[in-house]
Motif scaffolding. Structure first.
Motif, PDB file in Angstrom:
ATOM      1  N   ALA A   1      74.762 -25.768 -29.991  1.00 58.08           N
ATOM      2  CA  ALA A   1      74.691 -26.384 -28.661  1.00 58.08           C
ATOM      3  C   ALA A   1      75.749 -27.482 -28.524  1.00 58.08           C
TER       4      ALA A   1
ATOM      5  N   MET B   1      69.103 -31.629 -16.681  1.00 56.73           N
ATOM      6  CA  MET B   1      70.149 -30.702 -17.123  1.00 56.73           C
ATOM      7  C   MET B   1      70.833 -30.063 -15.930  1.00 56.73           C
TER       8      MET B   1
ATOM      9  N   THR C   1      74.794 -30.464 -15.098  1.00 57.26           N
ATOM     10  CA  THR C   1      75.661 -29.328 -14.799  1.00 57.26           C
ATOM     11  C   THR C   1      76.386 -29.535 -13.471  1.00 57.26           C
TER      12      THR C   1
ATOM     13  N   TRP D   1      69.723 -31.604 -23.357  1.00 62.18           N
ATOM     14  CA  TRP D   1      69.515 -30.191 -23.660  1.00 62.18           C
ATOM     15  C   TRP D   1      68.594 -30.022 -24.869  1.00 62.18           C
ATOM     16  N   THR D   2      68.842 -30.768 -25.940  1.00 57.99           N
ATOM     17  CA  THR D   2      68.046 -30.605 -27.153  1.00 57.99           C
ATOM     18  C   THR D   2      66.622 -31.137 -26.987  1.00 57.99           C
TER      19      THR D   2
ATOM     20  N   GLY E   1      65.854 -28.934 -22.641  1.00 58.13           N
ATOM     21  CA  GLY E   1      66.394 -27.638 -22.225  1.00 58.13           C
ATOM     22  C   GLY E   1      66.727 -27.642 -20.742  1.00 58.13           C
ATOM     23  N   TRP E   2      66.582 -26.456 -20.105  1.00 61.82           N
ATOM     24  CA  TRP E   2      66.841 -26.408 -18.664  1.00 61.82           C
ATOM     25  C   TRP E   2      65.767 -27.207 -17.957  1.00 61.82           C
TER      26      TRP E   2
ATOM     27  N   TRP F   1      74.099 -33.106 -24.292  1.00 59.98           N
ATOM     28  CA  TRP F   1      73.529 -32.520 -25.500  1.00 59.98           C
ATOM     29  C   TRP F   1      72.153 -33.117 -25.801  1.00 59.98           C
TER      30      TRP F   1
END
Length: 148
Positions: A2, A69, A73, A60-61, A64-65, A57
């Motif tokens: 990732a 996040m 994006t 995300w970790t 997640g979505w 990161w």
């Protein structure tokens, strides 16, 4: 893995500044006296991109979505488009709309990420400050060069 993906995404966004450079057109524009020196832009952006990637990161970790996040994006896409609008198309008006969306997406990321990973939110605070200055500079240059 990732982390590698985030590095690639951030490098791709940063590359828009390398592809669409200020150049001679920008040099001829009138700018406010408080415009940062040329050397400041790559230095500041390099530091910010590391922080942006690390914040993404972290979210995300952890989540997640998720809403943070999605906002991460959005901001990286809008970030990459600014150089295209301003330097590529020479459309300071579109760049100003873009940077306003960028500012909002960064601010919303800070709010949304705070409850998920406070460090990720804090990493975006300097980014928000820089985007605020960039938006002001974009607006000022547009105002000083109405026919450009």
């Amino acid at each position: 893995m990732a982390a590698v993906v985030f590095i690639v995404i951030v490098l791709a966004a940063a590359s828009s500044g390398a592809i669409f450079k200020p150049g001679e057109w920008y040099e001829t524009l009138r700018k406010p006296g408080w415009t940062p020196p040329k050397w400041a832009f790559p230095v500041v952006w390099s530091i910010l991109y590391v922080m942006i990637g690390y914040a993404g990161w972290l979210v995300w970790t952890t989540a997640g979505w998720s809403l943070p996040m999605g906002l991460w994006t959005l901001q990286i896409v809008v970030n990459a488009l600014w150089s295209f609008f301003f330097f590529g198309l020479r459309r300071m008006d579109l760049a100003l709309v873009d940077v306003a969306i960028l500012w909002l997406s960064v601010a919303l990321f800070i709010v949304a990420a705070w409850s998920v990973v406070p460090l990720a939110a804090l990493l975006f605070v300097p980014y928000l400050a820089w985007v605020t200055a960039a938006a002001s500079l974009n607006h000022s240059v547009r105002r000083l060069n109405p026919d450009a």
